[in-house]
Every structure is written in structure tokens, then in C-alpha cells.
Write a protein that holds these residues in place. Structure first.
Motif, short mmCIF file in Angstrom:
data_model
loop_
_atom_site.label_atom_id
_atom_site.label_comp_id
_atom_site.label_asym_id
_atom_site.label_seq_id
_atom_site.Cartn_x
_atom_site.Cartn_y
_atom_site.Cartn_z
N VAL A 47 0.80 -1.09 -0.19
CA VAL A 47 0.01 -0.19 0.09
C VAL A 47 0.83 1.37 -0.13
CG1 VAL A 47 -1.70 1.12 1.43
CG2 VAL A 47 -1.81 -1.00 1.10
N ALA A 48 2.00 1.02 0.84
CA ALA A 48 2.88 2.37 0.97
C ALA A 48 4.02 2.52 -0.52
CB ALA A 48 3.46 2.47 2.22
N GLN A 49 3.77 1.75 -1.28
CA GLN A 49 4.79 2.04 -2.46
C GLN A 49 4.55 3.09 -3.39
OE1 GLN A 49 5.67 -1.73 -4.69
NE2 GLN A 49 5.98 -0.54 -6.52
N PRO A 50 5.51 4.01 -3.35
CA PRO A 50 5.31 5.26 -4.27
C PRO A 50 5.32 5.05 -5.69
CG PRO A 50 7.86 5.30 -3.57
CD PRO A 50 6.82 3.67 -2.88
N ARG A 269 -10.69 8.40 8.55
CA ARG A 269 -9.80 8.17 7.52
C ARG A 269 -10.05 9.17 6.29
NH1 ARG A 269 -10.80 2.69 6.15
NH2 ARG A 269 -9.34 2.22 7.83
N GLU A 270 -11.41 9.07 6.06
CA GLU A 270 -11.98 10.10 4.93
C GLU A 270 -11.75 11.62 5.36
OE1 GLU A 270 -13.53 7.18 5.94
OE2 GLU A 270 -13.16 6.14 4.30
N ALA A 275 -8.59 16.81 4.73
CA ALA A 275 -7.62 17.56 5.41
C ALA A 275 -6.51 17.57 4.77
CB ALA A 275 -7.38 17.21 7.08
N MET A 276 -5.82 16.22 4.58
CA MET A 276 -4.30 15.98 3.80
C MET A 276 -4.65 16.75 2.44
SD MET A 276 -1.68 14.34 3.88
CE MET A 276 -0.37 13.95 2.52
N LEU A 312 0.95 13.03 -0.72
CA LEU A 312 -0.43 12.92 -1.16
C LEU A 312 -0.88 11.66 -1.71
CD1 LEU A 312 -2.69 15.03 -1.17
CD2 LEU A 312 -1.82 16.01 -3.06
N LEU A 313 0.15 11.07 -2.47
CA LEU A 313 0.02 9.96 -3.45
C LEU A 313 -0.27 8.59 -2.27
CD1 LEU A 313 2.02 9.92 -6.49
CD2 LEU A 313 -0.30 10.38 -6.41
N MET A 314 0.64 8.86 -1.31
CA MET A 314 0.42 7.78 -0.10
C MET A 314 -0.92 7.65 0.43
SD MET A 314 3.13 5.83 0.27
CE MET A 314 3.57 6.00 -1.52
N TYR A 315 -1.40 8.95 0.56
CA TYR A 315 -2.73 8.82 1.40
C TYR A 315 -3.88 8.44 0.28
CZ TYR A 315 -5.46 10.29 5.08
OH TYR A 315 -6.61 10.02 6.24
N VAL A 316 -3.57 8.83 -0.97
CA VAL A 316 -4.76 8.24 -1.92
C VAL A 316 -4.85 6.91 -1.90
CG1 VAL A 316 -5.15 7.95 -4.34
CG2 VAL A 316 -4.50 10.21 -3.40
N ARG A 317 -3.45 6.06 -1.86
CA ARG A 317 -3.42 4.48 -1.56
C ARG A 317 -4.02 4.12 -0.58
NH1 ARG A 317 0.47 2.66 -5.59
NH2 ARG A 317 0.88 0.90 -4.29
#
Ligand SMILES: [Zn+2]
Ligand SMILES: [Zn+2]
Length: 383
Positions: A47-50, A269-270, A275-276, A312-317
Motif C-alpha cells: 500500500v505504501a509503495q510510491p 480516514r476520509e 484535510a490532507m 499525497l499519493l500515499m494517502y490516496v493509496r
């Protein structure tokens, strides 16, 4: 086989086809139900792969991922060639269009819009473009960087008024306005899943970024005799990569949250996602504004922007992974081909072999599901 996590009877497999939980008993990968080593849209990744493409283009299978990655690289190489040839205006235009055009092709490839392409494209990319034109022209009427900053020594101090406007107010207003077209999509009931909302939001954000860039650089596009080519490579990187990724993923996350709220699944989470998105946008624009007012190397500005986009991409995943796991409605057992591992499977919500959430499968594949009454008659993964 009975799943330990949802207690449903499911076909044998590494993953439960109903709830997506990893069926391993050793616990070597941590929490089997959250399975963060197996990203639900692309089980080959953590999940945390950039990774940019698998995050923003969640419906693509392995092969298509490679094609899109290459198309992106070729596009960037094209920008570089134009830049080296001194064709700055063309380089700006190609940069501005690169990611939005790739996204348009993606929407077509994955048929994310199902049977309503005009409506969906109009309200996402189209709506984003219109919002971008209106808002960017309004901002330029209020603040014009060329006439407002005649002091040649401005590089030594931070302009507070410009910082508050461009670094705080404009990002806030943009995050509200960018999300509106996708939220008011009239036939949104046909696209109930959060992954749809996310993709629509990203499309709207990319449309917005395109309009914003073209308008903001319109003076450079028409008066290139006065542009020193030396520093454009930094601007081009922001225009082609970082700006669209920031605008797209921020709006994707906000629209995904609206979709989650409609499903009655709004949680911390949402809220954190919204906020993120807002904070990242402020950090991106405000940070860029502050850093470019100082005499710091433009390379450092790119590092800053890339760090914000990465977070930002990490949070999207993270958001999409858990949305896919939670929303795996029982679709009925059906024979299908997994878009990720290409096995013939009998599955409900998840591929029992690789754990891909089949709600993130391309539409053609969802249409071709052949219902099966008795899932136990054939073991899963028996290709
Ligand atoms: Zn289960
Ligand atoms: Zn699979």
C-alpha cells in the motif's frame, strides 16, 4: 473453506473472495484483514509503495501499466527535446497536456464511464477545465505577478500579500471548486463505488490543472522572445508532472470522500483525506511561493513539491485500499479472468489467487462475468 475473518463459506484460495482477507495463518505479513503488503487495486505492490501510475490509474492491469508508464516517459522525453531545441512554447503546451491526455486514454481503456462517456467526461475533465478557466482568470484579475512586482530586488523578501492569496486562499477555493463538477454528476448513482469517485475527482483535477497552466503561461506562450530558456526546465517539470499530480490527487481524494459519505461510510480516514488534500495543496502552493521569493536553488523547490506530491499519493493509496476492502459487496460468484494475475477464477469481490479487488477491474471485464450458482464445484484459480 470458511474464512476466519468474515465467516463466509468461500472457495479455497490465498485470499477470501468475499472480504479480501489474506488466508495465511503464519501472520508473517502482519494484519491479514488489512493486508497492507497487498494493495487492493494492485496486489503486487505494498500500500505504501510510491508509484504514480498504479495510484492514479487504479483500473489498469499489469500490461497496461507498462504501456502507460512508457507513454508518460516518452511524453517527458518529448518535452525535453522541445526544451533543448529552444521551443519553449511547444514544451509548455506538451507538458500541460501530457497527464490529462494520458488520463483521457485511461478512462477510455478502462471504460470507467461505462455507457455514458459524454456525460462523465463532460462533468469531470470538462467541468475541471471550465472551473480552471473561470477561477484562474479571476485570480489573475486580482493579482498579476508581472505588474504587481516591479521591484527587481523582490528576490530578497517574502511578499506577504501574495503569499496569503496564492499560498492560502487560492488553494482553499480551488479545492472547493475543482470537486464541484464531479460531485454534481447527474447519473452518479450508476457509479456507486469509491474507486469511481476517486477517478472522476482525479479527472476533474487534471482538467483544472490543464486550464490553469495554459492561462498562467499564456503570456509566456505568446511572448517567448523575452523568456530566458535557462530556468524553464524546472518550470516544465512542475507543469508536466508535479502540478497535475497534486491537483489531480487532491481532488480525487475529496471526491472519493463525498462518495464514501453517500455510502454512509464516512470515517476518520476520509476526513483525514480531505484535510490532507487541502493541507498538501497549501503546502505545495504556499511553499513554492515562499521558496521562490528567497534566492534558493529552483531544484530545491522541485524537491519540496515532489515530497508533498509523494505524501499525497500515499494517502490516496491508503484511502482507496481500505475503501476497496470495505466496499466489497457480494457480487455473486462468477467466472471471470483476474485483470491482475490473469488466472481464470470463480470469484465474488476479490481474486482468491492474488487478492485484487474486482470492483477496480475495467468495465469490460465486469460485464463479462458469467454467474455461477455453485462456487464449490470448481476450485478457484483452476485455470
Ligand atoms: Zn472473508
Ligand atoms: Zn488475481
Amino acid at each position: 473453506m470458511r474464512c476466519d475473518h468474515c465467516a463466509h463459506d468461500v472457495p479455497d484460495g490465498v485470499f477470501c473472495t468475499r472480504c479480501g482477507a489474506h488466508q495465511g495463518t503464519t501472520g508473517e505479513f502482519g494484519d491479514a484483514k488489512r493486508r497492507e503488503h497487498r494493495y487492493a487495486a494492485h496486489p503486487g505492490e505494498h500500500v505504501a509503495q510510491p508509484s504514480v501510475i498504479t495510484t492514479l490509474f487504479p483500473h489498469l492491469g499489469h500490461q497496461k501499466i507498462h504501456e502507460f508508464r512508457w507513454a508518460f516517459i516518452v511524453g517527458l522525453a518529448g518535452v525535453l527535446v522541445l526544451y533543448i531545441s529552444g521551443l519553449i512554447a511547444a514544451a509548455i503546451l506538451v507538458s500541460a497536456f501530457l497527464v490529462p491526455v494520458l488520463y483521457l486514454i485511461y478512462l477510455y481503456e478502462a471504460q470507467v464511464y461505462r455507457d455514458e462517456p459524454a456525460m462523465v467526461l463532460g462533468f469531470t475533465i470538462g467541468g475541471g477545465v471550465v472551473a480552471g478557466i473561470v477561477l484562474t482568470i479571476l485570480v489573475r484579475l486580482i493579482y498579476n505577478p508581472i505588474s504587481a512586482d516591479p521591484n527587481p530586488l523582490a528576490g530578497t523578501s517574502v511578499n506577504i500579500g501574495a503569499l496569503l492569496l496564492l499560498g492560502l486562499l487560492v488553494p482553499l477555493v480551488q479545492e472547493v471548486v475543482k470537486a464541484l463538477p464531479a460531485i454534481f454528476l447527474p447519473n452518479r448513482a450508476n457509479f456507486p463505488e469509491t474507486v469511481d469517485g476517486l477517478v472522476f475527482g482525479i479527472a476533474a483535477g487534471l482538467g483544472f490543472a490543464l486550464a490553469e497552466t495554459v492561462i498562467n503561461f499564456s503570456t509566456s506562450l505568446t511572448s517567448l522572445g523575452h523568456v530566458a530558456p535557462g530556468n524553464w526546465i524546472y518550470n516544465l517539470t512542475t507543469i508536466a508532472v508535479l502540478q497535475p499530480l497534486m491537483q489531480g490527487s487532491a481532488t480525487g481524494m475529496i471526491v472519493a470522500t463525498v462518495w464514501r459519505q453517500r455510502l454512509g461510510m464516512l470515517g476518520g480516514r476520509e476526513i483525514g483525506g480531505v484535510a490532507m488534500a487541502v493541507l498538501a495543496h497549501i503546502a505545495f502552493s504556499g511553499g513554492t511561493q515562499i521558496l521562490s521569493d528567497t534566492s534558493i536553488s529552483p531544484l530545491f523547490i522541485l524537491f519540496w513539491q515532489a515530497a508533498v506530491v509523494g505524501a499525497l499519493l500515499m494517502y490516496v493509496r491508503y484511502l482507496l485500499h481500505h475503501a476497496l476492502l470495505e466496499e466489497a459487496a457480494h457480487m455473486g460468484f462468477a467466472e471471470t479472468v483476474c485483470p491482475s494475475c490473469h488466472m481464470h477464477i470463480v470469484a465474488s469481490g476479490f481474486c482468491p489467487n492474488c487478492g485484487m479487488a474486482l470492483t477496480a477491474a475495467p468495465s469490460q471485464l465486469k460485464r463479462n462475468r458469467r454467474e455461477r450458482k455453485d462456487p464449490a464445484s470448481r476450485a478457484s484459480g483452476g485455470a
